[in-house]
Design a protein around this motif. Structure first.
Motif, PDB file in Angstrom:
ATOM      1  N   LEU A  67       0.656  -1.533  -0.288  1.00  6.78           N
ATOM      2  CA  LEU A  67      -0.186   0.096  -0.082  1.00  6.78           C
ATOM      3  C   LEU A  67       1.179   0.929  -0.400  1.00  6.78           C
ATOM      4  O   LEU A  67       0.527   1.983  -1.133  1.00  6.78           O
ATOM      5  CB  LEU A  67      -1.054  -0.156   1.216  1.00  6.78           C
ATOM      6  N   ARG A  68       2.319   1.328   0.643  1.00  4.78           N
ATOM      7  CA  ARG A  68       2.876   2.059   0.581  1.00  4.78           C
ATOM      8  C   ARG A  68       3.503   2.877  -0.632  1.00  4.78           C
ATOM      9  O   ARG A  68       4.288   3.254  -0.864  1.00  4.78           O
ATOM     10  CB  ARG A  68       3.901   2.458   1.952  1.00  4.78           C
ATOM     11  N   GLY A  69       3.932   1.259  -1.818  1.00  8.70           N
ATOM     12  CA  GLY A  69       4.403   1.714  -3.166  1.00  8.70           C
ATOM     13  C   GLY A  69       6.102   0.807  -2.318  1.00  8.70           C
ATOM     14  O   GLY A  69       6.644   1.547  -3.173  1.00  8.70           O
ATOM     15  N   GLU A  70       6.683  -0.042  -1.579  1.00  4.90           N
ATOM     16  CA  GLU A  70       7.589   0.017  -1.297  1.00  4.90           C
ATOM     17  C   GLU A  70       8.126  -1.526  -1.891  1.00  4.90           C
ATOM     18  O   GLU A  70       9.212  -2.183  -1.484  1.00  4.90           O
ATOM     19  CB  GLU A  70       7.721  -0.129   0.383  1.00  4.90           C
ATOM     20  N   LEU A  71       7.235  -2.575  -2.666  1.00  6.84           N
ATOM     21  CA  LEU A  71       7.562  -3.070  -2.452  1.00  6.84           C
ATOM     22  C   LEU A  71       8.315  -3.163  -4.274  1.00  6.84           C
ATOM     23  O   LEU A  71       7.950  -2.646  -5.015  1.00  6.84           O
ATOM     24  CB  LEU A  71       7.091  -4.690  -3.240  1.00  6.84           C
ATOM     25  N   GLY A  72       9.089  -4.329  -4.070  1.00  9.11           N
ATOM     26  CA  GLY A  72      10.144  -3.932  -5.799  1.00  9.11           C
ATOM     27  C   GLY A  72       9.277  -4.344  -6.979  1.00  9.11           C
ATOM     28  O   GLY A  72       8.079  -4.967  -6.744  1.00  9.11           O
ATOM     29  N   SER A  73       9.734  -4.331  -8.674  1.00  7.09           N
ATOM     30  CA  SER A  73       8.443  -4.380  -9.533  1.00  7.09           C
ATOM     31  C   SER A  73       8.464  -5.350  -9.075  1.00  7.09           C
ATOM     32  O   SER A  73       7.375  -6.123  -9.551  1.00  7.09           O
ATOM     33  CB  SER A  73       9.070  -4.105 -10.559  1.00  7.09           C
ATOM     34  N   GLU A  74       8.456  -6.888  -9.114  1.00  7.43           N
ATOM     35  CA  GLU A  74       8.935  -7.868  -9.494  1.00  7.43           C
ATOM     36  C   GLU A  74       7.353  -8.382  -7.848  1.00  7.43           C
ATOM     37  O   GLU A  74       6.399  -9.446  -8.134  1.00  7.43           O
ATOM     38  CB  GLU A  74      10.260  -9.174  -9.136  1.00  7.43           C
ATOM     39  N   ASP A  75       8.078  -7.945  -6.510  1.00  7.05           N
ATOM     40  CA  ASP A  75       7.506  -8.525  -5.301  1.00  7.05           C
ATOM     41  C   ASP A  75       5.922  -7.650  -5.756  1.00  7.05           C
ATOM     42  O   ASP A  75       4.896  -8.632  -5.124  1.00  7.05           O
ATOM     43  CB  ASP A  75       7.647  -7.762  -4.039  1.00  7.05           C
ATOM     44  N   HIS A  76       6.029  -6.522  -6.479  1.00  2.00           N
ATOM     45  CA  HIS A  76       4.671  -5.869  -6.694  1.00  2.00           C
ATOM     46  C   HIS A  76       3.490  -6.485  -7.255  1.00  2.00           C
ATOM     47  O   HIS A  76       2.792  -6.716  -7.001  1.00  2.00           O
ATOM     48  CB  HIS A  76       4.878  -4.489  -7.440  1.00  2.00           C
ATOM     49  N   GLU A  77       4.394  -7.115  -8.617  1.00  3.35           N
ATOM     50  CA  GLU A  77       3.478  -8.315  -9.284  1.00  3.35           C
ATOM     51  C   GLU A  77       2.693  -9.323  -8.393  1.00  3.35           C
ATOM     52  O   GLU A  77       1.795  -9.954  -9.096  1.00  3.35           O
ATOM     53  CB  GLU A  77       4.311  -8.477 -11.213  1.00  3.35           C
ATOM     54  N   ARG A  78       3.644  -9.885  -8.223  1.00  8.99           N
ATOM     55  CA  ARG A  78       3.600 -10.934  -7.330  1.00  8.99           C
ATOM     56  C   ARG A  78       2.081 -10.961  -6.521  1.00  8.99           C
ATOM     57  O   ARG A  78       1.397 -11.443  -6.407  1.00  8.99           O
ATOM     58  CB  ARG A  78       4.988 -11.602  -7.018  1.00  8.99           C
ATOM     59  N   PHE A  79       2.368  -9.331  -5.559  1.00 10.41           N
ATOM     60  CA  PHE A  79       1.407  -9.790  -4.809  1.00 10.41           C
ATOM     61  C   PHE A  79       0.000  -8.748  -5.314  1.00 10.41           C
ATOM     62  O   PHE A  79      -0.875  -9.538  -4.488  1.00 10.41           O
ATOM     63  CB  PHE A  79       2.021  -8.279  -3.982  1.00 10.41           C
ATOM     64  N   GLN A  80      -0.266  -8.212  -6.474  1.00  6.95           N
ATOM     65  CA  GLN A  80      -0.823  -8.766  -7.412  1.00  6.95           C
ATOM     66  C   GLN A  80      -1.718  -9.277  -7.445  1.00  6.95           C
ATOM     67  O   GLN A  80      -3.401  -9.589  -7.268  1.00  6.95           O
ATOM     68  CB  GLN A  80      -1.145  -7.088  -7.971  1.00  6.95           C
ATOM     69  N   ARG A  81      -1.027 -10.250  -8.099  1.00  5.81           N
ATOM     70  CA  ARG A  81      -1.326 -11.990  -8.689  1.00  5.81           C
ATOM     71  C   ARG A  81      -2.182 -12.944  -7.807  1.00  5.81           C
ATOM     72  O   ARG A  81      -2.933 -13.386  -7.282  1.00  5.81           O
ATOM     73  CB  ARG A  81      -0.746 -12.644  -9.051  1.00  5.81           C
ATOM     74  N   ARG A  82      -1.553 -12.689  -6.226  1.00  5.02           N
ATOM     75  CA  ARG A  82      -1.675 -13.253  -5.594  1.00  5.02           C
ATOM     76  C   ARG A  82      -1.951 -12.729  -4.417  1.00  5.02           C
ATOM     77  O   ARG A  82      -3.373 -13.621  -3.637  1.00  5.02           O
ATOM     78  CB  ARG A  82      -0.524 -14.075  -4.154  1.00  5.02           C
ATOM     79  N   TYR A  83      -3.061 -11.685  -4.082  1.00  2.23           N
ATOM     80  CA  TYR A  83      -3.740 -10.536  -3.274  1.00  2.23           C
ATOM     81  C   TYR A  83      -4.894 -10.120  -3.723  1.00  2.23           C
ATOM     82  O   TYR A  83      -6.130  -9.919  -2.999  1.00  2.23           O
ATOM     83  CB  TYR A  83      -3.243 -10.063  -2.446  1.00  2.23           C
ATOM     84  N   LEU A  84      -4.984  -9.856  -5.408  1.00  2.00           N
ATOM     85  CA  LEU A  84      -5.880  -9.194  -5.193  1.00  2.00           C
ATOM     86  C   LEU A  84      -6.894  -9.745  -6.742  1.00  2.00           C
ATOM     87  O   LEU A  84      -7.812  -9.195  -6.600  1.00  2.00           O
ATOM     88  CB  LEU A  84      -5.075  -7.852  -6.001  1.00  2.00           C
TER      89      LEU A  84
END
Length: 112
Positions: free
Chosen positions: A53-70
């Motif tokens: 939510l704070r935009g602190e994830l790297g691009s790969e982790d950000h994408e993984r998070f979106q796939r896994r959580y959203l």
């Protein structure tokens, strides 16, 4: 799980869906048997959501998070609830401070 890999690293990889199936199963078995490990996993998940939510994830982790959580209903609701609290200002101390405020924020979120 690899013996040299820290619990923190394994938990993060688990939460982002990066573990092979056998290691994922081992993590799941462990969190059912080990209350301290389960609490560590829950705290890491809250921290991961905050970083997203704070935009602190790297691009790969950000994408993984979106796939896994959203893409999964209950996980998406967790993120939406945390975002609402963040936008209202209620979560600001919890998402930026140490464990005690993080815990109290999630207890408020869960109504405890």
């Amino acid at each position: 799980m690899q013996g040299t890999e820290t619990d923190e690293s394994v938990i993060r990889r688990y939460l982002l869906g990066e573990l092979p199936e056998q290691e994922q199963t081992a993590v799941e078995a462990r969190y059912f048997l080990d209350d301290a490990f389960f609490e560590q996993l829950v705290a890491a998940e809250k921290e991961l959501i905050g970083k997203y939510l704070r935009g602190e994830l790297g691009s790969e982790d950000h994408e993984r998070f979106q796939r896994r959580y959203l893409t999964v209903g209950y996980r998406r609701k967790m993120v939406e609830s945390a975002k609402e609290l963040l936008l209202s200002g209620a979560a600001r101390p919890a998402l930026t401070a140490g464990a005690p405020s993080r815990t109290s924020w999630w207890k408020r979120l869960l109504g405890r």
